[in-house]
Design a protein around this motif. Sequence first.
Motif, PDB file in Angstrom:
ATOM      1  N   GLN A  73       0.811  -1.211   0.000  1.00 30.92           N
ATOM      2  CA  GLN A  73       0.000   0.000   0.000  1.00 30.92           C
ATOM      3  C   GLN A  73       0.854   1.275   0.000  1.00 30.92           C
ATOM      4  O   GLN A  73       0.320   2.371  -0.179  1.00 30.92           O
ATOM      5  CB  GLN A  73      -0.917   0.017   1.230  1.00 30.92           C
ATOM      6  CG  GLN A  73      -1.808  -1.195   1.375  1.00 30.92           C
ATOM      7  CD  GLN A  73      -2.851  -1.294   0.280  1.00 30.92           C
ATOM      8  OE1 GLN A  73      -3.314  -0.271  -0.224  1.00 30.92           O
ATOM      9  NE2 GLN A  73      -3.209  -2.508  -0.102  1.00 30.92           N
ATOM     10  N   ASP A  89       2.757   3.766  -1.586  1.00 32.09           N
ATOM     11  CA  ASP A  89       2.863   4.087  -3.016  1.00 32.09           C
ATOM     12  C   ASP A  89       4.156   4.774  -3.425  1.00 32.09           C
ATOM     13  O   ASP A  89       4.377   5.012  -4.616  1.00 32.09           O
ATOM     14  CB  ASP A  89       1.669   4.927  -3.462  1.00 32.09           C
ATOM     15  CG  ASP A  89       1.503   6.194  -2.626  1.00 32.09           C
ATOM     16  OD1 ASP A  89       2.319   6.423  -1.719  1.00 32.09           O
ATOM     17  OD2 ASP A  89       0.545   6.947  -2.888  1.00 32.09           O
ATOM     18  N   GLU A 124       8.539   0.719  -4.835  1.00 27.98           N
ATOM     19  CA  GLU A 124       8.351  -0.006  -6.077  1.00 27.98           C
ATOM     20  C   GLU A 124       8.787  -1.461  -5.902  1.00 27.98           C
ATOM     21  O   GLU A 124       9.477  -1.805  -4.943  1.00 27.98           O
ATOM     22  CB  GLU A 124       9.165   0.638  -7.209  1.00 27.98           C
ATOM     23  CG  GLU A 124       8.744   2.059  -7.540  1.00 27.98           C
ATOM     24  CD  GLU A 124       9.603   2.682  -8.634  1.00 27.98           C
ATOM     25  OE1 GLU A 124      10.562   2.009  -9.081  1.00 27.98           O
ATOM     26  OE2 GLU A 124       9.325   3.827  -9.023  1.00 27.98           O
TER      27      GLU A 124
END
Length: 387
Positions: free
Chosen positions: A185, A187, A190
């Motif tokens: 979750q 963001d 990566e």
Amino acid sequence: MWRSVASNALTFLVVLVFLFGGVLIWAQNEYSAEGPLDAPICLQVNRGSNFTRVSEDLEGQGAISSGTIFRLGADYADKTSDLKAGSYLVPERASMSEITEIVTRGGASTCGTEVVYRIGVTRAEVQVRELDPSVGRYEEVLEFDPGAEEIPAAYEDFKSAVGTRFRIALAEGVTSWQVVEELKQVDVLEGEVAELPAEGSLAPDSYEVVVGDDRAGLIERMQNAQEVILAEAWANRAEGLPYATPEEALTMASIVEKETGGAEERPLVASVFVNRLERGMRLQTDPTVIYGITQGEGPLGRGLRQSELRRETPYNTYVIAGLPPTPIANPGRASIEAALNPAESDYIYFVAKTLDPADGHNFAETLDAHNRNVAAYRRLEAEQANQ
């Protein structure tokens, strides 16, 4: 006549040199002198900015007495090409020289916005905080559930602001499954985590990250940190403990972690379980049974059933002897140290003092004393139910 003109010109030149030298000395003193700021400020340097814009901002905030001297001083110190974007805390009375050093030395921003992704045992949340320069403390400005359908629009503004810092805060007692799921979750990260980390192998702590960091790389940082903590605690362990390996000690630490949130109680709780192992008693601890049911995939969300307490599983310490096969959570440093240096006691029982876990536990050496403590706890439960 020409001799007189030459003499006057020379005199004028000498005066100019002295005047220039005096101005230069004055400017150097001004550049290094205590500044006019009465209270700290947070200075934002945007990407692509320059010393002219920075000097204008500083003058506008009353941080410097002269933008010209600030720029000339930075140029003389060969610092003008070293300006770094970010948000910087400028302390009260900072000199122009000190401010130049602050905005050119690089490194992490020292004020401004901080986004903290908190991974807790029962919930995860995102906190956006900003440093109040006047008190030197971060104040919360936004909080939300990262799994919510609608993310606050203001979050994107904070996230993209120059100098924003990002941290992942891992609570003691979370499971590896919870960590991996919640990192999905986040963001600003990566990549994928290909394999679930071994339970107990992640060190609860606060980890600074930058946009684009790899999730698997962060997991590796957490594992490396836990390895160091465990190795150090194992090297300094008490003698005669009933653990054959550091991994067994880590399993015990995870049980201690799940049984108490009180730092001062952890060595006592550890002593209870060590005493039980040494006497050949079963550990009889609910958190291990719960882990056998959930496999660490979130809280159970209800009380344990009698059938579950009787069912034989590798994690049901009411039925099996000794430790379960793996840790049941990721323990913090304090629980690892407690497991490897437990308090000296004859306690073999404990139960919560009140319905508030923060109030700690009553410990007992005998079953009779323990039963009295349990009866007192049951009365509190009944009183609350009747209210």
